[in-house]
Design a protein around this motif. Structure first.
Motif, short mmCIF file in Angstrom:
data_model
loop_
_atom_site.label_atom_id
_atom_site.label_comp_id
_atom_site.label_asym_id
_atom_site.label_seq_id
_atom_site.Cartn_x
_atom_site.Cartn_y
_atom_site.Cartn_z
N LYS A 327 8.75 30.05 -13.88
CA LYS A 327 8.74 30.55 -15.25
C LYS A 327 9.20 29.49 -16.25
O LYS A 327 8.66 29.37 -17.34
N TYR A 328 10.22 28.69 -15.88
CA TYR A 328 10.78 27.71 -16.82
C TYR A 328 10.34 26.28 -16.52
O TYR A 328 10.79 25.34 -17.17
N GLY A 329 9.49 26.09 -15.49
CA GLY A 329 9.04 24.74 -15.16
C GLY A 329 10.16 23.85 -14.65
O GLY A 329 10.21 22.66 -14.96
N ILE A 330 11.07 24.38 -13.86
CA ILE A 330 12.18 23.61 -13.29
C ILE A 330 11.70 23.02 -11.96
O ILE A 330 11.20 23.74 -11.10
N GLY A 331 11.86 21.69 -11.80
CA GLY A 331 11.27 21.03 -10.65
C GLY A 331 12.18 20.90 -9.45
O GLY A 331 11.73 20.55 -8.36
N ASP A 332 13.49 21.19 -9.62
CA ASP A 332 14.46 20.88 -8.57
C ASP A 332 15.43 22.04 -8.39
O ASP A 332 16.17 22.40 -9.30
N LEU A 333 15.43 22.62 -7.18
CA LEU A 333 16.28 23.79 -6.87
C LEU A 333 17.76 23.52 -7.13
O LEU A 333 18.51 24.41 -7.52
N ARG A 334 18.17 22.25 -6.93
CA ARG A 334 19.60 21.93 -7.04
C ARG A 334 20.16 22.14 -8.45
O ARG A 334 21.36 22.32 -8.62
N MET A 335 19.27 22.08 -9.46
CA MET A 335 19.69 22.31 -10.85
C MET A 335 20.47 23.62 -11.01
O MET A 335 21.39 23.71 -11.81
N PHE A 336 20.09 24.65 -10.25
CA PHE A 336 20.72 25.96 -10.40
C PHE A 336 22.17 25.98 -9.94
O PHE A 336 22.95 26.84 -10.34
#
Ligand code: 2NL
Length: 348
Positions: A327-336
């Motif tokens: 939905k937000y175009g976030i490329g890297d799971l670790r960001m969360f």
């Protein structure tokens, strides 16, 4: 010492002290002057220490002169102190611009995982679903056994599940909440179960804790058409009305038949291309997987005491981080999980 000498000393110390007080431009300089002249061992005290050596008449005259000197100097000191204090506050006010706009501190914002969880739950709430929550530490029965995963099922392996003891686990999905719901009420049942889940897995695309939302609808005559209609509505509510949806046959132990739901790629719109190259989100296929679903397996109904001849139902499950990334175009799971404020405040 004679009286005239003492009187002239008083006169000269008053003169010196007054000029020091008037010159003092800081609180420190003013205090130094006070200590040097009016202090317990200062010039005035030293002069007054000589009074006893004078005759009674001389002592009276010199004593009065000393008291006048003390009063004069004390008043001058206090006046100068007030002047310095006033000057300081004037300077402070001059540096203060009341017309400047205020600086609003960053008061925090909701985490994208929680934002997306709330968005998803809201879609189902409008369809009449209830939101349920419950324990993250579960028994083997609620997490596996009741969901048609018998003792030798591979998902129960120590490699995949975090065990507290032989029969207690960290829940690996939120399905146990739906099992608990079915055990506590008769159909119709329509619930969504959001929450943290745990797997023994950790690499670039997997974290030991992540978030899942599952949904369950059980009633007379619930069909696969209801499943398709509900999930198609859901996907378009979250990703936009133009989103294409496809259902692919799949397998889950707790549903039969089962399917995975793909949506047209959020980045390339389903073309599979990004300029000359293949789209990086869907790897050129035009589709991305968004959730798993199926018709509740009769064995699950048997576990919770529902009659599979009377009732049918559908269930689905999805990973919240995955939906949020798309939905937000976030490329890297670790960001969360890094909690970098520069990432988090973009969702304010
Ligand atoms: C996925 C797939 C799924 C379910 C979860 C479920 C729950 C009950 C009964 C039957 Cl109580 N099914 N849940 C069904 C199909 C798929 O999740 O990919 N999750 C991340």
């Amino acid at each position: 010492m004679s009286a005239p000498t003492l009187l002239s000393e008083l006169e000269s110390l008053v003169g010196e002290c007054v000029s020091l007080l008037d010159q003092a431009s800081t609180f420190e300089a003013l205090e130094d002057a006070r200590v040097a002249f009016l202090g317990r061992k200062g010039r005035l005290a030293q002069a007054m220490a000589l009074l006893p050596s004078l005759s009674a008449d001389e002592r009276r005259e010199a004593g009065q002169a000393a008291n006048r000197a003390k009063q004069t100097l004390t008043e001058r000191h206090d006046a100068r102190l007030a002047e310095l204090a006033r000057a300081e506050s004037v300077a402070r006010l001059a540096a203060f611009d009341p017309s400047l706009p205020g600086r609003t501190p960053f008061a925090g914002s909701r985490h994208p995982v929680n934002l997306v969880t709330a968005d998803i739950c809201r879609v189902f709430e409008r369809l009449g679903y209830d939101i349920v929550s419950g324990p993250e530490i579960e028994t083997d029965y609620y997490n596996f056994e009741a969901l048609n995963m018998p003792p030798e099922h591979p998902a129960r392996d120590m490699q995949d599940t975090l065990y507290i003891s032989d029969s207690i686990v960290l829940r690996t999905h939120t399905s146990p909440l739906q099992v608990r719901t079915m055990l506590s009420q008769k159909p119709p049942v329509a619930v969504v179960a959001p929450g943290k889940v745990y797997r023994r897995d950790s690499d670039l695309t997997h974290t030991p804790m992540f978030h899942q939302i599952e949904g369950l609808y059980v009633d007379h005559d619930v069909s696969m058409a209801d499943l398709r209609g509900t999930l198609t509505h859901f996907v378009r509510a979250i990703f936009g009305p133009g989103t294409k949806v496809r259902f692919r046959p799949s397998f889950f132990p707790f549903t039969e038949p089962s399917a995975e739901v793909d949506i047209s790629c959020v980045l390339c719109g389903g073309t599979g291309t990004a300029g000359e190259a293949a789209c990086r989100v869907c790897k050129g296929t035009g589709w991305v997987e968004i959730l798993g679903c199926g018709m509740v397996d009769p064995n699950v109904f048997a576990s919770v005491g529902y009659d599979p001849e009377l009732y049918t139902g559908f269930a689905f499950g999805m990973g919240v981080e995955r939906v949020a990334m798309l939905k937000y175009g976030i490329g890297d799971l670790r960001m969360f999980f890094e909690n970098d404020i520069r990432f988090l405040r973009q969702f304010a």
